[in-house]
Enzyme design. Structure first.
Site, PDB file in Angstrom:
ATOM      1  N   PRO A  47       0.819  -1.198  -0.096  1.00 54.62           N
ATOM      2  CG  PRO A  47      -0.742  -1.115   1.376  1.00 54.62           C
ATOM      3  CD  PRO A  47       0.614  -1.649   1.326  1.00 54.62           C
ATOM      4  N   GLY A  50       2.485   3.232   3.367  1.00 56.14           N
ATOM      5  CA  GLY A  50       3.267   2.073   3.523  1.00 56.14           C
ATOM      6  C   GLY A  50       4.617   2.524   2.961  1.00 56.14           C
ATOM      7  CG  ASP A 113      13.119  -9.773  11.631  1.00 58.32           C
ATOM      8  OD1 ASP A 113      14.787  -9.204  11.699  1.00 58.32           O
ATOM      9  OD2 ASP A 113      12.805  -8.669  12.833  1.00 58.32           O
TER      10      ASP A 113
END
Lengths: 269, 269
Positions: A47, A50, A113
């Site tokens: 989006p 972001g 991550d």
């Protein structure tokens, strides 16, 4: 822990491949960096609100390389014609869902991550033309990887990339003279190239030009030996000198002949 | 040429994976070397009479890791439950057929000596515990890769692997104290670890023990700062000294109390 077991470090090919990046934050922009340095096309799904500044810059500066979709990842359809997926999301549940879809479609995936979900990890990289070096800590310390990278980089003198390019060109020329995959000729080629690389310094290889390469093949490969850089140099100079003698001689002979022809013609009149 | 375009260097994960190696010659034995250093299982398909000495040694010494089939590659069925394929054959037509079967099954494949057929290349590798370094010339000069490898290796001092392990352990301890994926806590953790790695020398990180790690977290992470190695050292010494005072004191008090108790008991009799 999965992150600690040794990996297989490999150089993945991305010619004519499409890489999907899901997410648009800071880590996504690092992923875009990595992929932009390969020949792959990028599809970016995230989006607009972001996007990090760097991701936005990438989208704007590389419209030919990046196809941007202002939306959340919508489902398995996003994976059509995709060869590799990199997720960079904060939402670990959503990440797990995407990873599962990739597994089902057998598409290699890296989930930023979350080492346990990754088919592969990234590492610190050095690039000098065709030379690429990767430093991986297998998920134990990305910061240390980049410290070790600086250490390694300081000890390369900058001729390595050039030397590799020149050796690559010489190898192609050699394959032209002595073609064939594997077998005796393949082994002989490999042995000769290895001997050359062991005898010549990196700096000397970096200075090779086409004339020197032809000489190397004529006087080395054809005679099954590896001349030194000095021998090649001397032989090129000798060639130069003999050209210096040859050209005036030819001019002399031609002028002499012309002179005599003129005399004969003049006499006949 | 495909071999010349930049690759994406990645650390491929082989936990609980099966790697199929087709061919048993010298190059196959190098491939076995590479895979044995990962946690993967190996399936080797090659006729007995084509095995190199080293390949035979590998089969004999690693019956737990290598499943050997004395036969030629028979067809797509060989690819069942296989996660990666490495071919090492002299026959380039047969190699191409195998590669096509791998593509159809979406299994990553490397075809020795035919860069155009490879999903990925190998390179020269350095390993020191969790540290792995790969040097790739993108198919331009395998011999030069190994020369550059020696150069890089000479400039590492041997503490890097240990430092990475210690930092990995500290990071796990920190994740225990401040759990969570991504978000604010993830960023704070990453920042603190990066600052530590920037302040401490590699040699100092390599010397970290569990007591020092606890101190680092208590006096560093909890107070949002990064103590120097000297500060941690001093603080541990002080703790040692206070224990040196505390233990005799406790012994003193207990003996005193015992003495008085004995006196009282003796008096009552």
């Amino acid at each position: 822990m999965a992150a600690h077991s040794p990996s297989l470090l490999i150089a993945w090919q991305l010619n004519n491949k499409n890489v999907l990046i899901v997410g648009g934050g800071e880590i996504a922009s690092q992923r875009i960096d990595s992929i932009l340095s390969t020949p792959a096309s990028i599809t970016l799904v995230a989006p607009l609100d972001g996007l990090s500044i760097r991701t936005t810059e990438h989208i704007v500066s590389h419209p030919d390389r990046i196809t941007y979709h202002n939306r959340l990842f919508s489902g398995p359809d996003e994976l059509e014609n995709i060869d590799m997926v990199l997720t960079a999301l904060d939402d670990s549940d959503r990440t797990r869902e995407i990873v599962n879809m990739c597994r089902a479609a057998r598409i290699p995936v890296n989930a930023a991550d979350i080492p346990d979900l990754c088919d592969f990890y990234f590492g610190a990289q050095i690039r000098d033309g065709p030379l690429q070096i990767m430093i991986s800590t297998n998920g134990n310390g990305p910061r240390l990887a980049s410290l070790i990278k600086s250490k390694v980089q300081k000890n390369l003198n900058g001729t390595e990339g050039k030397a590799i390019l020149k050796v690559g060109t010489l190898r192609s020329m050699l394959k032209g003279r002595a073609p064939g995959v594997g077998g005796d000729v393949g082994r002989r080629r490999m042995k000769w190239m290895a001997e050359l690389c062991n005898t010549w310094e990196m700096e000397e290889l970096a200075l090779l030009d086409e004339g020197m390469m032809v000489k190397l093949l004529d006087q080395g490969w054809e005679k099954d030996c590896v001349p030194t850089p000095e021998e090649i140099d001397r032989s090129l100079k000798r060639q130069g000198q003999s050209q210096q003698i040859l050209i005036p001689s030819i001019i002399g002979i031609v002028s002499g002949a012309l002179f005599v022809t003129c005399l004969v013609v003049a006499r006949r009149r």
